[in-house]
Design an enzyme around this catalytic site. Structure first.
Site, PDB file in Angstrom:
ATOM      1  N   ARG A  67      -0.718   2.220   1.945  1.00  6.91           N
ATOM      2  CA  ARG A  67      -1.314   4.150   1.847  1.00  6.91           C
ATOM      3  C   ARG A  67      -0.276   5.020   2.788  1.00  6.91           C
ATOM      4  O   ARG A  67       0.230   5.726   1.978  1.00  6.91           O
ATOM      5  CB  ARG A  67      -2.399   3.845   3.228  1.00  6.91           C
ATOM      6  CG  ARG A  67      -3.776   3.067   2.473  1.00  6.91           C
ATOM      7  CD  ARG A  67      -4.010   1.970   3.013  1.00  6.91           C
ATOM      8  NE  ARG A  67      -2.928   0.645   3.760  1.00  6.91           N
ATOM      9  CZ  ARG A  67      -2.923  -0.025   2.734  1.00  6.91           C
ATOM     10  NH1 ARG A  67      -3.402  -0.828   1.856  1.00  6.91           N
ATOM     11  NH2 ARG A  67      -2.099  -1.190   3.583  1.00  6.91           N
ATOM     12  N   THR A  68       1.142   4.863   3.789  1.00  2.27           N
ATOM     13  CA  THR A  68       0.956   6.275   3.994  1.00  2.27           C
ATOM     14  C   THR A  68       2.582   6.442   2.859  1.00  2.27           C
ATOM     15  O   THR A  68       1.902   7.727   2.296  1.00  2.27           O
ATOM     16  CB  THR A  68       1.928   5.500   4.734  1.00  2.27           C
ATOM     17  OG1 THR A  68       1.089   5.126   6.072  1.00  2.27           O
ATOM     18  CG2 THR A  68       2.418   6.991   5.910  1.00  2.27           C
ATOM     19  N   LYS A  97      26.198   0.301   3.180  1.00  3.51           N
ATOM     20  CA  LYS A  97      27.491  -0.237   3.458  1.00  3.51           C
ATOM     21  C   LYS A  97      28.105   0.555   4.663  1.00  3.51           C
ATOM     22  O   LYS A  97      29.369   0.336   5.312  1.00  3.51           O
ATOM     23  CB  LYS A  97      28.124   0.942   2.420  1.00  3.51           C
ATOM     24  CG  LYS A  97      27.961   1.458   1.168  1.00  3.51           C
ATOM     25  CD  LYS A  97      28.748   2.285   0.514  1.00  3.51           C
ATOM     26  CE  LYS A  97      27.752   1.994  -1.120  1.00  3.51           C
ATOM     27  NZ  LYS A  97      28.652   3.823  -1.710  1.00  3.51           N
ATOM     28  N   ARG A 118       9.506   5.864   7.872  1.00  3.20           N
ATOM     29  CA  ARG A 118       9.509   5.320   9.416  1.00  3.20           C
ATOM     30  C   ARG A 118      10.300   4.356   9.585  1.00  3.20           C
ATOM     31  O   ARG A 118      11.030   4.211   8.301  1.00  3.20           O
ATOM     32  CB  ARG A 118       8.159   4.575   7.710  1.00  3.20           C
ATOM     33  CG  ARG A 118       7.776   3.176   8.440  1.00  3.20           C
ATOM     34  CD  ARG A 118       6.846   1.918   7.944  1.00  3.20           C
ATOM     35  NE  ARG A 118       5.141   2.793   8.144  1.00  3.20           N
ATOM     36  CZ  ARG A 118       4.266   3.081   7.402  1.00  3.20           C
ATOM     37  NH1 ARG A 118       4.030   1.379   6.813  1.00  3.20           N
ATOM     38  NH2 ARG A 118       3.097   2.969   8.116  1.00  3.20           N
ATOM     39  N   HIS A 147       2.204   6.852  14.966  1.00  7.34           N
ATOM     40  CA  HIS A 147       1.616   7.473  14.026  1.00  7.34           C
ATOM     41  C   HIS A 147       0.841   8.049  13.783  1.00  7.34           C
ATOM     42  O   HIS A 147      -0.347   7.960  13.593  1.00  7.34           O
ATOM     43  CB  HIS A 147       1.415   5.568  12.867  1.00  7.34           C
ATOM     44  CG  HIS A 147       0.971   5.422  11.784  1.00  7.34           C
ATOM     45  ND1 HIS A 147       1.027   6.659  10.351  1.00  7.34           N
ATOM     46  CD2 HIS A 147       0.311   4.291  10.663  1.00  7.34           C
ATOM     47  CE1 HIS A 147       1.724   7.059   9.580  1.00  7.34           C
ATOM     48  NE2 HIS A 147       0.599   5.088   9.497  1.00  7.34           N
TER      49      HIS A 147
HETATM   50  C1  NCD Z   1      -0.062   0.725  10.033  1.00  6.98           C
HETATM   51  C2  NCD Z   1       0.796   1.233   9.907  1.00  6.98           C
HETATM   52  O1  NCD Z   1       1.680   0.804   9.403  1.00  6.98           O
HETATM   53  O2  NCD Z   1       0.959   0.987  11.424  1.00  6.98           O
HETATM   54  N1  NCD Z   1      -0.147   0.958   8.368  1.00  6.98           N
HETATM   55  C3  NCD Z   1      -1.070   2.514   7.947  1.00  6.98           C
HETATM   56  O3  NCD Z   1      -0.137   3.037   8.328  1.00  6.98           O
HETATM   57  N2  NCD Z   1      -2.247   2.788   7.656  1.00  6.98           N
HETATM   58  C4  NCD Z   1      -1.146  -0.318  10.570  1.00  6.98           C
HETATM   59  C5  NCD Z   1      -0.249  -2.012   9.992  1.00  6.98           C
HETATM   60  O4  NCD Z   1       0.495  -1.862   9.412  1.00  6.98           O
HETATM   61  O5  NCD Z   1      -0.634  -3.115  11.182  1.00  6.98           O
END
Ligand code: NCD
Length: 323
Positions: A67-68, A97, A118, A147
């Site tokens: 989703r993100t 590398k 991320r 997040h």
């Molecule tokens: C979450 C995350 O990656 O922190 N997912 C997201 O971004 N919607 C929640 C999770 O992974 O449990």
């Protein structure tokens, strides 16, 4: 590397890093929300807008994401921008590398107008921001840290239903220790008045001592509970989360707690009320039974996801938009 506390938004998003929910004020949140109807309209049109025309944004994802990643990528394209998408740089970039994290950030900032990152390690987005001299960094999840863009869409989803973000009762369930979405959401809800959150988790997955101490200094009431029978019946929302398997050192420890709290039709009937919404940042593993999906209160696979797109479009417009 020295971590700096990120700059407050203070009414002006232009060019700023988005690292922590601590940067936001209620006014900043309302600014984002006010753009959502317009963003929704743009997303529904067949043609992208020109808000990010000529902009290139790198999506640098060291951890899996649906989703993100998907919503940032879509949001940028809906606004007329372009993306460079790097999934798993450990395998597919010069990181494989042996290139250092700092060099990787310097390289990608040379090509782009922003980096959405991320990473499995808490504090990495902030470290990236300390390295990047020319472009903003957006935190799309830093390990067990935060997040912030997920909290924006979660707050919007609550606001859309209840038309307020104060005087709310919420239940957050699952992994309070490792769940970064929860860490940002608590920060967000503590900016508004008279909110009470019940934190339902097994003992091992309670908030860390330092997070608990930090959050209890804020204008929010936190009540830690360990049993379903302690769920209040007047909640405005339930926010269920996954036990974060990848943060456990031993699989056995994960197995012990993974099924601690599961939303069933029975649980909803017993402790829910007609007015609540059932939320989940997703991915959902075992913690909400499939039968619950058709309940009209279950919005995790519906509006909560769509709001992620609109809210990220709004944030990108304010941070990077040329019009
Ligand atoms: C979450 C995350 O990656 O922190 N997912 C997201 O971004 N919607 C929640 C999770 O992974 O449990």
């Amino acid at each position: 590397m020295l971590r700096q506390s990120p700059q407050k938004i203070n009414g002006n998003f232009k060019g700023k890093d988005i690292i922590s929910f601590d940067q936001f004020s209620t006014r900043d949140i309302k600014n984002i929300f006010s753009l959502v109807p317009k963003m929704r309209k743009i997303a529904l049109l067949a043609k992208p807008s020109k808000i990010l025309a000529g902009k290139i944004i790198v999506l640098l994802f060291y951890e899996p994401s649906s989703r993100t990643f998907g919503s940032f990528s879509t949001a940028i394209k809906q606004l007329g921008g372009q993306t460079v998408e790097i999934h798993n740089p450990q395998e597919f970039s010069s990181v494989a590398k042996g290139e250092t994290f700092e060099d990787t950030i310097r390289v990608f900032e040379a090509y782009s107008d922003a980096i959405v990152i991320r990473h499995p390690q808490k504090g990495t987005a902030s470290n990236a921001a300390a390295v990047a001299k020319f472009v903003p960094i957006i935190n799309a999840g830093d390990g067990t840290g935060e997040h912030p863009t997920q909290a924006l869409l979660d707050l919007y989803t609550i606001y859309e239903k209840h038309e307020k973000l104060d005087n709310l009762v919420g239940v957050l369930a699952g992994d309070m220790l490792n769940g970064r979405t929860v860490h940002s959401l608590i920060r967000g809800l503590s900016l508004f008045k008279k909110n009470t959150l019940y934190l339902l988790s097994p003992k091992q997955l309670k908030l860390s001592k330092s997070d608990f101490e930090d959050f209890t200094k804020r204008a929010i009431k936190l009540v830690e509970i360990e049993k379903e029978t302690d769920i209040p019946k007047n909640a405005h929302f339930w926010y269920w989360t996954r036990v974060q398997k990848e943060r456990f050192k031993k699989l056995k420890e994960y197995e012990k707690v993974k099924n601690s709290f599961i939303v069933t039709q029975k649980l909803l009937k017993k402790y829910g009320n007609p007015n609540l919404i059932l939320m989940h940042p997703l991915p959902r593993i075992y913690e909400i039974e499939k039968e619950v999906d058709s309940d009209p209160r279950a919005i995790y696979l519906k509006t909560e996801i769509r709001n992620g797109l609109y809210v990220r479009m709004a944030l990108l417009k304010l941070t990077l938009g040329i019009i």
